[in-house]
Design a protein around this motif. Structure first.
Motif, PDB file in Angstrom:
ATOM      1  N   LYS A  21      45.157  57.574  92.724  1.00 22.68           N
ATOM      2  CA  LYS A  21      45.959  56.730  93.418  1.00 22.68           C
ATOM      3  C   LYS A  21      45.990  55.238  93.138  1.00 22.68           C
ATOM      4  O   LYS A  21      44.815  54.792  92.893  1.00 22.68           O
ATOM      5  N   PHE A  22      46.981  54.440  93.389  1.00 21.66           N
ATOM      6  CA  PHE A  22      47.172  52.857  93.234  1.00 21.66           C
ATOM      7  C   PHE A  22      47.977  52.370  94.409  1.00 21.66           C
ATOM      8  O   PHE A  22      48.763  53.291  94.842  1.00 21.66           O
ATOM      9  N   HIS A  23      47.840  51.189  94.502  1.00 21.56           N
ATOM     10  CA  HIS A  23      48.591  50.618  95.775  1.00 21.56           C
ATOM     11  C   HIS A  23      48.407  51.577  97.033  1.00 21.56           C
ATOM     12  O   HIS A  23      49.247  51.964  97.545  1.00 21.56           O
ATOM     13  N   ASN A  78      46.838  35.172  85.784  1.00 21.06           N
ATOM     14  CA  ASN A  78      48.046  35.224  85.698  1.00 21.06           C
ATOM     15  C   ASN A  78      48.936  35.783  87.033  1.00 21.06           C
ATOM     16  O   ASN A  78      50.142  35.828  87.106  1.00 21.06           O
ATOM     17  N   HIS A  79      48.004  36.396  87.859  1.00 21.48           N
ATOM     18  CA  HIS A  79      48.592  37.170  89.234  1.00 21.48           C
ATOM     19  C   HIS A  79      47.667  37.267  89.944  1.00 21.48           C
ATOM     20  O   HIS A  79      46.476  37.828  89.713  1.00 21.48           O
ATOM     21  N   ALA A  80      47.906  37.195  91.179  1.00 25.58           N
ATOM     22  CA  ALA A  80      46.925  37.022  92.322  1.00 25.58           C
ATOM     23  C   ALA A  80      46.612  38.635  93.069  1.00 25.58           C
ATOM     24  O   ALA A  80      45.772  38.759  93.517  1.00 25.58           O
ATOM     25  N   GLU A  81      47.357  39.391  92.546  1.00 23.06           N
ATOM     26  CA  GLU A  81      47.382  40.748  93.231  1.00 23.06           C
ATOM     27  C   GLU A  81      45.837  41.282  92.752  1.00 23.06           C
ATOM     28  O   GLU A  81      45.385  40.981  91.804  1.00 23.06           O
ATOM     29  N   SER A  82      45.063  41.644  93.923  1.00 20.39           N
ATOM     30  CA  SER A  82      43.610  42.111  93.970  1.00 20.39           C
ATOM     31  C   SER A  82      43.059  42.971  92.760  1.00 20.39           C
ATOM     32  O   SER A  82      41.957  42.954  92.522  1.00 20.39           O
ATOM     33  N   ASP A  83      44.035  43.559  92.176  1.00 16.75           N
ATOM     34  CA  ASP A  83      43.563  44.559  90.933  1.00 16.75           C
ATOM     35  C   ASP A  83      43.280  43.633  89.831  1.00 16.75           C
ATOM     36  O   ASP A  83      42.467  43.954  88.802  1.00 16.75           O
ATOM     37  N   HIS A  84      43.660  42.434  89.722  1.00 17.60           N
ATOM     38  CA  HIS A  84      43.423  41.292  88.687  1.00 17.60           C
ATOM     39  C   HIS A  84      42.728  40.343  89.138  1.00 17.60           C
ATOM     40  O   HIS A  84      42.104  39.694  88.239  1.00 17.60           O
ATOM     41  N   SER A  85      42.542  40.237  90.440  1.00 15.65           N
ATOM     42  CA  SER A  85      41.805  38.822  90.864  1.00 15.65           C
ATOM     43  C   SER A  85      40.451  39.344  91.806  1.00 15.65           C
ATOM     44  O   SER A  85      39.836  38.464  92.272  1.00 15.65           O
ATOM     45  N   LEU A 147      58.114  39.236  88.932  1.00 19.40           N
ATOM     46  CA  LEU A 147      57.758  40.365  88.135  1.00 19.40           C
ATOM     47  C   LEU A 147      56.279  40.642  87.891  1.00 19.40           C
ATOM     48  O   LEU A 147      55.706  40.616  87.089  1.00 19.40           O
ATOM     49  N   HIS A 148      55.896  41.221  89.267  1.00 16.84           N
ATOM     50  CA  HIS A 148      56.629  41.832  90.302  1.00 16.84           C
ATOM     51  C   HIS A 148      56.411  41.036  91.579  1.00 16.84           C
ATOM     52  O   HIS A 148      56.947  41.383  92.696  1.00 16.84           O
ATOM     53  N   TRP A 149      55.647  39.773  91.512  1.00 14.73           N
ATOM     54  CA  TRP A 149      55.249  39.260  92.593  1.00 14.73           C
ATOM     55  C   TRP A 149      55.651  37.729  92.624  1.00 14.73           C
ATOM     56  O   TRP A 149      55.947  37.403  91.284  1.00 14.73           O
ATOM     57  N   ASN A 166      50.349  40.300  81.781  1.00 18.72           N
ATOM     58  CA  ASN A 166      50.050  40.810  83.039  1.00 18.72           C
ATOM     59  C   ASN A 166      50.724  42.170  83.174  1.00 18.72           C
ATOM     60  O   ASN A 166      50.526  43.200  82.333  1.00 18.72           O
ATOM     61  N   ASP A 167      51.172  42.430  84.578  1.00 20.48           N
ATOM     62  CA  ASP A 167      51.857  43.807  84.875  1.00 20.48           C
ATOM     63  C   ASP A 167      52.942  44.034  83.906  1.00 20.48           C
ATOM     64  O   ASP A 167      53.279  45.195  83.689  1.00 20.48           O
ATOM     65  N   ALA A 168      53.597  43.123  83.457  1.00 19.73           N
ATOM     66  CA  ALA A 168      54.852  43.627  82.559  1.00 19.73           C
ATOM     67  C   ALA A 168      54.476  44.114  81.475  1.00 19.73           C
ATOM     68  O   ALA A 168      53.513  43.811  80.852  1.00 19.73           O
ATOM     69  N   LYS A 194      57.178  55.291  84.062  1.00 27.14           N
ATOM     70  CA  LYS A 194      56.896  55.538  85.314  1.00 27.14           C
ATOM     71  C   LYS A 194      56.573  54.247  86.062  1.00 27.14           C
ATOM     72  O   LYS A 194      56.862  54.041  87.355  1.00 27.14           O
ATOM     73  N   TYR A 195      55.690  53.531  85.344  1.00 31.87           N
ATOM     74  CA  TYR A 195      55.121  52.098  85.760  1.00 31.87           C
ATOM     75  C   TYR A 195      56.500  51.189  85.975  1.00 31.87           C
ATOM     76  O   TYR A 195      56.701  50.546  86.955  1.00 31.87           O
ATOM     77  N   PHE A 196      57.474  51.460  85.022  1.00 34.42           N
ATOM     78  CA  PHE A 196      58.781  50.509  85.203  1.00 34.42           C
ATOM     79  C   PHE A 196      59.530  50.889  86.429  1.00 34.42           C
ATOM     80  O   PHE A 196      60.013  50.050  87.109  1.00 34.42           O
ATOM     81  N   PRO A 226      48.939  43.634  78.018  1.00 33.72           N
ATOM     82  CA  PRO A 226      49.263  43.811  79.386  1.00 33.72           C
ATOM     83  C   PRO A 226      48.081  44.010  80.272  1.00 33.72           C
ATOM     84  O   PRO A 226      46.862  44.181  79.562  1.00 33.72           O
ATOM     85  N   SER A 227      48.143  43.852  81.503  1.00 33.88           N
ATOM     86  CA  SER A 227      46.796  43.978  82.607  1.00 33.88           C
ATOM     87  C   SER A 227      46.718  45.224  82.895  1.00 33.88           C
ATOM     88  O   SER A 227      45.423  45.571  83.527  1.00 33.88           O
ATOM     89  N   HIS A 228      47.642  46.373  82.434  1.00 37.02           N
ATOM     90  CA  HIS A 228      47.107  47.786  82.835  1.00 37.02           C
ATOM     91  C   HIS A 228      47.526  48.705  81.321  1.00 37.02           C
ATOM     92  O   HIS A 228      48.624  48.238  80.866  1.00 37.02           O
ATOM     93  N   GLY A 229      46.504  49.646  81.110  1.00 34.18           N
ATOM     94  CA  GLY A 229      46.896  50.354  79.863  1.00 34.18           C
ATOM     95  C   GLY A 229      46.595  49.691  78.442  1.00 34.18           C
ATOM     96  O   GLY A 229      45.826  49.060  78.098  1.00 34.18           O
TER      97      GLY A 229
HETATM   98 FE1  FEO Z   1      50.825  43.438  90.501  1.00 35.11          FE
HETATM   99 FE2  FEO Z   1      48.641  45.145  88.500  1.00 35.11          FE
HETATM  100  O1  FEO Z   1      48.995  43.983  89.744  1.00 35.11           O
END
Ligand code: FEO
Length: 395
Positions: A21-23, A78-85, A147-149, A166-168, A194-196, A226-229
């Motif tokens: 699970k994520f988010h 690049n992005h403050a969401e906690s999965d990257h920060s 995109l997306h914050w 990053n996420d894009a 699915k991510y998009f 990107p920051s995932h995958g």
């Molecule tokens: Fe918007 Fe992968 O964090």
């Protein structure tokens, strides 16, 4: 262990093979995921992004094995969401004092909101700003707002021509071999879509404009990291073109029937609607999901691919089932465009369900047919005789 991306650029992230699970619990993960951080070792040493909090010790421990942390000259967030920060507070305590953090102004505010005001040396950047890192190479920053914050940003490394997006262009996919061309192509595409759909589609209008802006910058992008995958290194234009398609009211020749049911009546209608669709058009792909049993993120991918959807719920206590209500709230958030819909359902006495479905689908931006199929108790021949006109209403 760091893994080479190109010349002096390495991947130094974390792979979560068993993530489900994520988010929170809001995004289902089927094939693992990763938080990708990158190390650039030129005359200056740059760390691009970190990983989420539970992986912070592994991340910093692995980084220490690869490099003296005192050698890191700058961190790009690049992005403050906690999965990257999430590893940042711990990491910053171990780096040289006043190591600069390059990020957007909004990112600084979000980092301080999440971790408290720290004595960090922020360097606030926006599109057009750049920084020299030696050996004739520069980092160019690119605003990716929403995109997306609101803080989102990408960073382009000149000469090596790597876009750290990053996420894009990401996917929730664990790939030990790192690169998209090493991954299972079908799974990679499925996860990218699915991510998009579940993360970026609400911002598809902004995304279309941003893709044009990136094209006008004429950046010679050779790698999208990107920051995932998986990392796109062979024909990165492939995923850019996919994003252009997906962001532009994407649809296939597919119609999806979504339902919830208490005692089987609405399910019976759903099954017969599917048969009727197929009898009208043998080429259309027809899919049917019980939204209480299917994975909502996967179902949203099917809605995204559809030109029309049929949505059914029984009437329950003057309303619709709670699972359907939750599903429709999520559907509204994703802001699909250019799709038709029709509603159906069984009832015992008051029968408000279909009208509520109709209103909720309108709110979600669908072009909803006024022809609603409402059936008292269980469907019989008289109800089935209405199916042809009902289905026709979205063709
Ligand atoms: Fe918007 Fe992968 O964090």
């Amino acid at each position: 262990m760091k893994k080479k991306v190109i010349s002096n650029v390495s991947w130094v992230g974390c792979i979560d093979w068993d993530l489900t699970k994520f988010h929170g619990d809001d995004f289902s993960i089927d094939n693992g995921s990763s938080q990708n951080a990158y190390l650039i070792e030129e005359e200056k040493t740059v760390l691009i992004d970190t990983v989420w909090t539970p992986n912070r010790c592994d991340f910093i421990g692995n980084l220490k094995k690869e490099i003296d942390l005192n050698k890191i000259d700058m961190v790009v967030v690049n992005h403050a969401e906690s999965d990257h920060s999430g590893a940042l507070p711990c990491l910053m305590q171990k780096l040289k004092k006043d190591t600069p953090i390059y990020c957007s102004a909004v990112c600084k505010n979000i980092l301080e909101g999440q971790y408290g005001k720290k004595d960090w040396n922020f360097k606030l950047v926006k599109t057009g700003d750049e920084v020299e890192i030696g050996n004739g190479k520069k980092l160019k920053f690119l605003d990716m707002k929403m995109l997306h914050w609101p803080d989102s940003m990408a960073t382009f490394l000149t000469k090596d021509n790597v876009l750290f997006s990053n996420d894009a262009f990401g996917q929730h996919l664990a790939v030990e071999e790192l690169f998209a061309d090493k991954a299972n192509f079908e799974i990679l595409n499925r996860e990218a879509l699915k991510y998009f759909v579940n993360i970026l589609n609400p911002f598809s209008l902004i995304l279309s404009k941003k893709l044009k802006e990136i094209a006008e910058l004429n950046l010679p992008i050779e790698i999208i990291a990107p920051s995932h995958g998986a990392i796109w290194r062979k024909e990165p234009s492939y995923i850019i073109k996919k994003y252009e398609e997906w962001a532009n009211c994407y649809k296939e020749n597919q119609i999806t029937v979504l339902f919830d049911s208490m005692w089987g009546g609405t399910k019976k209608l759903a099954q017969n609607i599917a048969k009727e669709i197929f009898s009208k058009d043998k080429d259309v792909v027809v899919k049917v999901y019980n939204i209480s049993k299917a994975d909502k993120n996967d179902v949203m991918v099917e809605v995204f691919k559809s030109k029309a959807i049929f949505v059914g719920s029984p009437t329950v206590c003057n309303s619709i089932t709670s699972n359907m209500a939750g599903f429709l709230e999520f559907l509204k958030q994703l802001k699909f465009r250019g799709k038709k819909a029709a509603v159906f359902g069984c009832y015992g006495w008051s029968g408000e369900g279909v009208k509520i479905l109709y209103e909720k689908l309108k709110e979600a931006g669908f072009d909803v047919s006024d022809n609603m199929l409402s059936c008292l108790w269980n469907p019989f021949e008289e109800d089935f005789s209405k199916l042809s006109d009902f289905v026709e209403s979205v063709f």
